[in-house]
Motif scaffolding. Structure first.
Motif, PDB file in Angstrom:
ATOM      1  N   CYS A  21       0.851  -1.191   0.000  1.00 55.95           N
ATOM      2  CA  CYS A  21       0.000   0.000   0.000  1.00 55.95           C
ATOM      3  C   CYS A  21       0.886   1.239   0.000  1.00 55.95           C
ATOM      4  O   CYS A  21       2.112   1.131  -0.036  1.00 55.95           O
ATOM      5  N   ALA A  22       0.275   2.414   0.046  1.00 55.87           N
ATOM      6  CA  ALA A  22       1.001   3.673  -0.050  1.00 55.87           C
ATOM      7  C   ALA A  22       1.806   4.011   1.198  1.00 55.87           C
ATOM      8  O   ALA A  22       2.593   4.940   1.187  1.00 55.87           O
ATOM      9  N   GLY A  26       1.037   1.065   7.038  1.00 57.34           N
ATOM     10  CA  GLY A  26      -0.182   0.353   6.681  1.00 57.34           C
ATOM     11  C   GLY A  26       0.115  -1.059   6.216  1.00 57.34           C
ATOM     12  O   GLY A  26      -0.574  -2.010   6.591  1.00 57.34           O
ATOM     13  N   ALA A  27       1.155  -1.212   5.402  1.00 57.33           N
ATOM     14  CA  ALA A  27       1.539  -2.538   4.918  1.00 57.33           C
ATOM     15  C   ALA A  27       1.981  -3.425   6.078  1.00 57.33           C
ATOM     16  O   ALA A  27       1.652  -4.614   6.123  1.00 57.33           O
ATOM     17  N   ARG A  28       2.714  -2.851   7.011  1.00 55.05           N
ATOM     18  CA  ARG A  28       3.169  -3.634   8.168  1.00 55.05           C
ATOM     19  C   ARG A  28       1.981  -4.131   8.985  1.00 55.05           C
ATOM     20  O   ARG A  28       1.955  -5.285   9.421  1.00 55.05           O
ATOM     21  N   ALA A  50      -5.550   1.588   8.927  1.00 56.32           N
ATOM     22  CA  ALA A  50      -4.250   2.215   9.208  1.00 56.32           C
ATOM     23  C   ALA A  50      -4.004   3.386   8.261  1.00 56.32           C
ATOM     24  O   ALA A  50      -3.516   4.443   8.679  1.00 56.32           O
ATOM     25  N   LEU A  51      -4.349   3.216   6.988  1.00 50.18           N
ATOM     26  CA  LEU A  51      -4.161   4.309   6.024  1.00 50.18           C
ATOM     27  C   LEU A  51      -5.006   5.522   6.380  1.00 50.18           C
ATOM     28  O   LEU A  51      -4.612   6.660   6.109  1.00 50.18           O
ATOM     29  N   PRO A  56      -4.214   9.965   5.234  1.00 48.45           N
ATOM     30  CA  PRO A  56      -5.631  10.290   5.071  1.00 48.45           C
ATOM     31  C   PRO A  56      -6.005  10.756   3.667  1.00 48.45           C
ATOM     32  O   PRO A  56      -7.173  10.677   3.286  1.00 48.45           O
ATOM     33  N   GLN A  57      -5.041  11.188   2.866  1.00 47.96           N
ATOM     34  CA  GLN A  57      -5.341  11.604   1.496  1.00 47.96           C
ATOM     35  C   GLN A  57      -5.848  10.421   0.665  1.00 47.96           C
ATOM     36  O   GLN A  57      -6.483  10.606  -0.368  1.00 47.96           O
TER      37      GLN A  57
END
Length: 94
Positions: A21-22, A26-28, A50-51, A56-57
């Protein structure tokens, strides 16, 4: 509390899945869900939550989106969770 930005793993080999992910945070979090026995849906939801905090964008808890998934037996599933009022909602002018 996470103190340092995790480094991305490149050219890794993965036994049970991978989360991308960005945000490395979040990926963790999504990968941690997989390690704890969660499935891909659990990891996707945890990653999105998590993102909402760290990026938040990308959308937020009240936002919407789409998900397309293939189950282990090959069945395709799609989820549309765009922002939309309930079917029976009415406009109220005060």
């Amino acid at each position: 509390m996470l103190s340092a930005q995790p480094r991305p793993v490149k050219n890794g080999h993965y036994k049970n899945g991978v989360v991308v992910c960005a945000s490395a945070y979040g990926a963790r979090i999504g990968a941690d869900i997989l390690r704890q026995g969660g499935n891909a849906y659990d990891a996707a939801i945890a990653t999105q939550l998590a993102l909402a905090v760290v990026y938040p964008q990308a959308g937020n808890i009240g936002g919407g989106g789409f998900m397309v998934a293939r189950t282990a037996d090959g069945k395709l599933q799609a989820l549309d969770f765009r922002e939309r009022a309930p079917f029976l909602a009415t406009k109220i002018c005060i």
